[in-house]
Write a protein that holds these residues in place. Structure first.
Motif, short mmCIF file in Angstrom:
data_model
loop_
_atom_site.label_atom_id
_atom_site.label_comp_id
_atom_site.label_asym_id
_atom_site.label_seq_id
_atom_site.Cartn_x
_atom_site.Cartn_y
_atom_site.Cartn_z
N LYS A 174 7.03 26.70 46.28
CA LYS A 174 5.57 26.72 46.39
C LYS A 174 5.07 27.84 47.30
N SER A 175 5.72 28.02 48.43
CA SER A 175 5.19 28.90 49.47
C SER A 175 5.68 30.34 49.43
N GLU A 176 6.85 30.57 48.89
CA GLU A 176 7.48 31.91 48.93
C GLU A 176 8.08 32.23 47.57
N SER A 177 7.26 32.22 46.54
CA SER A 177 7.77 32.33 45.16
C SER A 177 8.53 33.64 44.89
N ASP A 178 8.32 34.67 45.69
CA ASP A 178 9.03 35.94 45.48
C ASP A 178 10.36 36.02 46.21
N PHE A 179 10.71 34.99 46.98
CA PHE A 179 11.93 35.03 47.76
C PHE A 179 13.18 35.03 46.87
N CYS A 180 13.12 34.30 45.75
CA CYS A 180 14.27 34.18 44.87
C CYS A 180 13.80 34.22 43.42
N TYR A 181 14.50 34.96 42.58
CA TYR A 181 14.11 35.06 41.18
C TYR A 181 14.21 33.71 40.45
N LYS B 116 20.59 17.70 45.95
CA LYS B 116 19.27 17.10 46.12
C LYS B 116 18.43 17.85 47.14
N HIS B 117 18.99 18.08 48.33
CA HIS B 117 18.25 18.74 49.41
C HIS B 117 18.83 20.13 49.64
N LEU B 118 18.42 21.08 48.83
CA LEU B 118 18.91 22.45 48.93
C LEU B 118 18.10 23.21 49.97
N ASN B 119 18.78 23.77 50.97
CA ASN B 119 18.11 24.58 51.97
C ASN B 119 18.43 26.04 51.68
N CYS B 120 17.41 26.86 51.62
CA CYS B 120 17.55 28.26 51.22
C CYS B 120 17.60 29.22 52.41
N TYR B 121 17.74 28.71 53.63
CA TYR B 121 17.72 29.59 54.81
C TYR B 121 18.79 30.67 54.72
N ILE C 171 11.42 25.88 61.25
CA ILE C 171 11.71 27.06 60.43
C ILE C 171 12.73 26.72 59.36
N VAL C 172 13.79 26.03 59.75
CA VAL C 172 14.82 25.63 58.79
C VAL C 172 14.21 24.70 57.74
N ASP C 173 13.39 23.76 58.16
CA ASP C 173 12.73 22.86 57.20
C ASP C 173 11.85 23.63 56.22
N TYR C 174 11.21 24.68 56.68
CA TYR C 174 10.35 25.49 55.82
C TYR C 174 11.14 26.06 54.65
N PHE C 175 12.42 26.36 54.88
CA PHE C 175 13.28 26.94 53.86
C PHE C 175 13.84 25.92 52.87
N ASP C 176 13.33 24.70 52.88
CA ASP C 176 13.71 23.70 51.88
C ASP C 176 13.29 24.23 50.51
N PHE C 177 14.14 24.07 49.53
CA PHE C 177 13.89 24.61 48.18
C PHE C 177 12.51 24.26 47.66
N ASP C 178 12.13 22.99 47.72
CA ASP C 178 10.84 22.57 47.16
C ASP C 178 9.67 23.29 47.83
N ASN C 179 9.76 23.49 49.13
CA ASN C 179 8.70 24.22 49.83
C ASN C 179 8.72 25.70 49.48
N GLU D 295 11.40 29.71 37.72
CA GLU D 295 11.75 28.63 36.80
C GLU D 295 11.98 27.30 37.52
N LYS D 296 11.73 27.30 38.83
CA LYS D 296 12.01 26.11 39.66
C LYS D 296 13.46 25.65 39.48
N LYS D 297 14.35 26.63 39.40
CA LYS D 297 15.76 26.39 39.15
C LYS D 297 16.55 26.58 40.45
N LYS D 298 17.42 25.64 40.75
CA LYS D 298 18.27 25.73 41.93
C LYS D 298 19.56 26.48 41.60
N CYS D 299 20.08 27.19 42.58
CA CYS D 299 21.35 27.89 42.41
C CYS D 299 22.53 26.93 42.51
N HIS D 300 22.31 25.80 43.17
CA HIS D 300 23.34 24.77 43.33
C HIS D 300 22.69 23.42 43.06
N ASP D 301 23.43 22.55 42.42
CA ASP D 301 22.90 21.24 42.04
C ASP D 301 23.06 20.25 43.19
#
Length: 144
Positions: free
Chosen positions: A42-49, A61-66, A31-39, A53-59
């Motif tokens: 692709k999989s939950e495009s409405d989760f974050c605005y 490499k491995h941003l987890n959005c959980y 479940i935690v892996d699923y919340f990886d930014f890159d996934n 733009e494929k833009k991260k909130c923090h710079d």
């Protein structure tokens, strides 16, 4: 949008995703892996605005959005305290050296943009709870 509006809306979106993953039999780590930014882009495009733009909130490499917020962030949508003519609406519980208080007109808000702590897989696993609202229970200080 007020802090509490975002908080409730986001927590409910998080719940729907976690319940979907649990129904598929995914483990805590999966479940935690699923919340990886890159996934998530692709999989939950409405989760974050920012995903549009494929833009991260923090710079990082491995941003987890959980968590998509920090359990140490404190807010009150009505204001926490007056500081001179300005009103503080949020702060960091541990006063992280990576954050600071930003002044936006008459409002003071915690700026966590340089802090990446809650977005590492290690931190998420250490603080994991399937219920995002449980992890974030201390964030809203309105009723303290």
């Amino acid at each position: 949008m007020s802090y509490i509006s975002w908080f409730n809306k986001h927590g409910n979106k998080h719940k729907v995703i976690v319940e979907k993953l649990q129904a598929k039999g995914l483990s805590k780590e999966e479940i935690v892996d699923y919340f990886d930014f890159d996934n998530m882009v692709k999989s939950e495009s409405d989760f974050c605005y920012l995903y549009a733009e494929k833009k991260k909130c923090h710079d990082v490499k491995h941003l987890n959005c959980y968590l998509c917020a920090c359990p140490l962030f404190r807010f009150n949508s009505n204001g926490i305290e007056k500081i001179g003519e300005k009103t503080a609406f949020s702060y960091c519980e541990v006063n992280s050296k990576f954050g600071h208080q930003g002044i936006f007109g008459d409002a003071i808000h915690q700026d966590c943009s340089r802090c990446t702590v809650p977005h590492s897989k290690k931190y998420v696993l250490k603080n994991y709870d399937e219920n995002w609202f449980s992890i974030m229970a201390s964030c809203d200080v309105e009723n303290e």
